[in-house]
Design a protein around this motif. Structure first.
Motif, PDB file in Angstrom:
ATOM      1  N   VAL A  14      55.816 -47.968  51.316  1.00  0.00           N
ATOM      2  CA  VAL A  14      55.482 -47.000  52.373  1.00  0.00           C
ATOM      3  C   VAL A  14      53.985 -46.724  52.374  1.00  0.00           C
ATOM      4  CG1 VAL A  14      55.789 -44.607  53.127  1.00  0.00           C
ATOM      5  CG2 VAL A  14      57.778 -45.963  52.451  1.00  0.00           C
ATOM      6  N   ALA A  15      53.392 -46.499  51.191  1.00  0.00           N
ATOM      7  CA  ALA A  15      51.952 -46.237  51.104  1.00  0.00           C
ATOM      8  C   ALA A  15      51.159 -47.411  51.673  1.00  0.00           C
ATOM      9  CB  ALA A  15      51.551 -45.961  49.660  1.00  0.00           C
ATOM     10  N   PHE A  16      51.544 -48.633  51.309  1.00  0.00           N
ATOM     11  CA  PHE A  16      50.855 -49.813  51.821  1.00  0.00           C
ATOM     12  C   PHE A  16      50.980 -49.903  53.339  1.00  0.00           C
ATOM     13  CE2 PHE A  16      51.081 -54.121  53.440  1.00  0.00           C
ATOM     14  CZ  PHE A  16      49.832 -54.589  53.088  1.00  0.00           C
ATOM     15  N   THR A  17      52.186 -49.733  53.833  1.00  0.00           N
ATOM     16  CA  THR A  17      52.435 -49.870  55.270  1.00  0.00           C
ATOM     17  C   THR A  17      51.629 -48.852  56.073  1.00  0.00           C
ATOM     18  OG1 THR A  17      54.643 -50.733  54.825  1.00  0.00           O
ATOM     19  CG2 THR A  17      54.219 -49.911  57.048  1.00  0.00           C
ATOM     20  N   VAL A  18      51.653 -47.607  55.648  1.00  0.00           N
ATOM     21  CA  VAL A  18      50.905 -46.566  56.366  1.00  0.00           C
ATOM     22  C   VAL A  18      49.408 -46.870  56.329  1.00  0.00           C
ATOM     23  CG1 VAL A  18      50.261 -44.119  56.351  1.00  0.00           C
ATOM     24  CG2 VAL A  18      52.654 -44.784  56.052  1.00  0.00           C
ATOM     25  N   ALA A  19      48.884 -47.204  55.156  1.00  0.00           N
ATOM     26  CA  ALA A  19      47.449 -47.491  55.035  1.00  0.00           C
ATOM     27  C   ALA A  19      47.060 -48.717  55.856  1.00  0.00           C
ATOM     28  CB  ALA A  19      47.080 -47.695  53.575  1.00  0.00           C
ATOM     29  N   TYR A  20      47.894 -49.739  55.826  1.00  0.00           N
ATOM     30  CA  TYR A  20      47.602 -50.948  56.597  1.00  0.00           C
ATOM     31  C   TYR A  20      47.627 -50.660  58.097  1.00  0.00           C
ATOM     32  CZ  TYR A  20      47.996 -55.514  58.740  1.00  0.00           C
ATOM     33  OH  TYR A  20      47.793 -56.612  59.541  1.00  0.00           O
ATOM     34  N   LEU A  21      48.620 -49.902  58.544  1.00  0.00           N
ATOM     35  CA  LEU A  21      48.701 -49.582  59.970  1.00  0.00           C
ATOM     36  C   LEU A  21      47.517 -48.727  60.430  1.00  0.00           C
ATOM     37  CD1 LEU A  21      52.528 -48.902  60.369  1.00  0.00           C
ATOM     38  CD2 LEU A  21      51.237 -50.884  61.204  1.00  0.00           C
ATOM     39  N   LEU A  22      47.032 -47.858  59.555  1.00  0.00           N
ATOM     40  CA  LEU A  22      45.897 -47.006  59.921  1.00  0.00           C
ATOM     41  C   LEU A  22      44.569 -47.743  59.875  1.00  0.00           C
ATOM     42  CD1 LEU A  22      46.857 -43.670  58.138  1.00  0.00           C
ATOM     43  CD2 LEU A  22      46.842 -44.114  60.594  1.00  0.00           C
ATOM     44  N   LEU A  26      44.374 -55.391  54.698  1.00  0.00           N
ATOM     45  CA  LEU A  26      45.300 -55.670  53.600  1.00  0.00           C
ATOM     46  C   LEU A  26      44.732 -55.145  52.275  1.00  0.00           C
ATOM     47  CD1 LEU A  26      46.434 -59.303  54.480  1.00  0.00           C
ATOM     48  CD2 LEU A  26      47.777 -57.204  54.698  1.00  0.00           C
ATOM     49  N   VAL A  27      43.420 -55.260  52.108  1.00  0.00           N
ATOM     50  CA  VAL A  27      42.779 -54.807  50.866  1.00  0.00           C
ATOM     51  C   VAL A  27      42.901 -53.295  50.723  1.00  0.00           C
ATOM     52  CG1 VAL A  27      40.593 -54.650  49.607  1.00  0.00           C
ATOM     53  CG2 VAL A  27      41.206 -56.768  50.776  1.00  0.00           C
ATOM     54  N   VAL A  28      42.565 -52.573  51.781  1.00  0.00           N
ATOM     55  CA  VAL A  28      42.675 -51.114  51.735  1.00  0.00           C
ATOM     56  C   VAL A  28      44.136 -50.706  51.557  1.00  0.00           C
ATOM     57  CG1 VAL A  28      42.356 -48.971  53.039  1.00  0.00           C
ATOM     58  CG2 VAL A  28      40.569 -50.712  53.052  1.00  0.00           C
ATOM     59  N   GLY A  30      46.524 -52.377  50.131  1.00  0.00           N
ATOM     60  CA  GLY A  30      46.913 -52.676  48.748  1.00  0.00           C
ATOM     61  C   GLY A  30      46.325 -51.699  47.753  1.00  0.00           C
ATOM     62  N   ALA A  31      45.063 -51.349  47.945  1.00  0.00           N
ATOM     63  CA  ALA A  31      44.416 -50.395  47.030  1.00  0.00           C
ATOM     64  C   ALA A  31      45.090 -49.034  47.095  1.00  0.00           C
ATOM     65  CB  ALA A  31      42.930 -50.272  47.358  1.00  0.00           C
ATOM     66  N   ILE A  32      45.360 -48.575  48.288  1.00  0.00           N
ATOM     67  CA  ILE A  32      46.022 -47.271  48.445  1.00  0.00           C
ATOM     68  C   ILE A  32      47.435 -47.328  47.869  1.00  0.00           C
ATOM     69  CG2 ILE A  32      46.962 -45.656  50.144  1.00  0.00           C
ATOM     70  CD1 ILE A  32      44.392 -46.127  51.766  1.00  0.00           C
ATOM     71  N   ALA A  33      48.139 -48.420  48.074  1.00  0.00           N
ATOM     72  CA  ALA A  33      49.499 -48.547  47.545  1.00  0.00           C
ATOM     73  C   ALA A  33      49.516 -48.502  46.023  1.00  0.00           C
ATOM     74  CB  ALA A  33      50.137 -49.845  48.034  1.00  0.00           C
ATOM     75  N   LEU A  34      48.442 -48.915  45.375  1.00  0.00           N
ATOM     76  CA  LEU A  34      48.374 -48.861  43.922  1.00  0.00           C
ATOM     77  C   LEU A  34      47.842 -47.523  43.412  1.00  0.00           C
ATOM     78  CD1 LEU A  34      47.019 -52.433  43.155  1.00  0.00           C
ATOM     79  CD2 LEU A  34      49.354 -51.585  42.899  1.00  0.00           C
ATOM     80  N   ILE A  35      46.829 -46.993  44.085  1.00  0.00           N
ATOM     81  CA  ILE A  35      46.167 -45.774  43.608  1.00  0.00           C
ATOM     82  C   ILE A  35      46.944 -44.514  43.956  1.00  0.00           C
ATOM     83  CG2 ILE A  35      44.086 -44.362  43.858  1.00  0.00           C
ATOM     84  CD1 ILE A  35      42.582 -47.063  44.287  1.00  0.00           C
ATOM     85  N   GLU A  36      47.496 -44.435  45.135  1.00  0.00           N
ATOM     86  CA  GLU A  36      48.168 -43.207  45.590  1.00  0.00           C
ATOM     87  C   GLU A  36      49.333 -42.800  44.693  1.00  0.00           C
ATOM     88  OE1 GLU A  36      50.977 -40.662  47.557  1.00  0.00           O
ATOM     89  OE2 GLU A  36      51.303 -42.798  47.180  1.00  0.00           O
ATOM     90  N   PRO A  37      50.228 -43.708  44.286  1.00  0.00           N
ATOM     91  CA  PRO A  37      51.311 -43.282  43.388  1.00  0.00           C
ATOM     92  C   PRO A  37      50.798 -42.759  42.037  1.00  0.00           C
ATOM     93  CG  PRO A  37      51.888 -45.345  44.442  1.00  0.00           C
ATOM     94  CD  PRO A  37      50.442 -45.090  44.751  1.00  0.00           C
ATOM     95  N   ILE A  38      49.726 -43.340  41.536  1.00  0.00           N
ATOM     96  CA  ILE A  38      49.145 -42.858  40.278  1.00  0.00           C
ATOM     97  C   ILE A  38      48.593 -41.446  40.470  1.00  0.00           C
ATOM     98  CG2 ILE A  38      47.267 -43.213  38.614  1.00  0.00           C
ATOM     99  CD1 ILE A  38      47.672 -46.276  39.172  1.00  0.00           C
ATOM    100  N   ALA A  39      47.846 -41.236  41.562  1.00  0.00           N
ATOM    101  CA  ALA A  39      47.301 -39.906  41.849  1.00  0.00           C
ATOM    102  C   ALA A  39      48.423 -38.896  42.046  1.00  0.00           C
ATOM    103  CB  ALA A  39      46.408 -39.964  43.091  1.00  0.00           C
ATOM    104  N   ASN A  40      49.487 -39.291  42.720  1.00  0.00           N
ATOM    105  CA  ASN A  40      50.632 -38.412  42.937  1.00  0.00           C
ATOM    106  C   ASN A  40      51.309 -38.045  41.619  1.00  0.00           C
ATOM    107  OD1 ASN A  40      51.568 -37.121  45.191  1.00  0.00           O
ATOM    108  ND2 ASN A  40      52.415 -38.947  46.105  1.00  0.00           N
ATOM    109  N   THR A  41      51.416 -38.993  40.711  1.00  0.00           N
ATOM    110  CA  THR A  41      52.033 -38.747  39.410  1.00  0.00           C
ATOM    111  C   THR A  41      51.214 -37.732  38.617  1.00  0.00           C
ATOM    112  OG1 THR A  41      52.975 -40.959  39.362  1.00  0.00           O
ATOM    113  CG2 THR A  41      52.761 -39.837  37.251  1.00  0.00           C
TER     114      THR A  41
END
Length: 68
Positions: A14-22, A26-28, A30-41
C-alpha cells in the motif's frame, strides 16, 4: 506470526502504491515503502509508552484514597 508478516507485506504494498501514484517514481515508491513502516513502528513504540503513562495516571487517580 503469519498474520503479522502478511500485514507487514500488505502495508509495504500500500505504501509503495500510494507513493508511486503520487510521484510516478519507482525509486521514491520503493524508498517510502521501506522507510515508512520502520518510521511507523518507531512511532507506535512511543505511542504505547505515552498510553502506558496515561493508563497509570488514570489508575492512580481512580484508586480510593485511604486516610491514615
Amino acid at each position: 506470526m503469519a498474520k503479522t508478516l502478511s500485514f507487514g507485506i500488505l502495508h509495504m504494498i500500500v505504501a509503495f502504491t500510494v507513493a508511486y501514484l503520487l510521484t510516478g517514481s519507482l525509486v521514491v515508491g520503493g524508498a517510502i515503502a521501506l522507510i515508512e513502516p520502520i518510521a511507523n513502528t518507531i512511532a507506535y513504540f512511543f505511542h504505547e509508552k505515552v498510553w502506558d503513562r496515561v493508563r497509570a495516571s488514570r489508575a492512580q487517580h481512580a484508586a480510593p484514597h485511604v486516610m491514615a
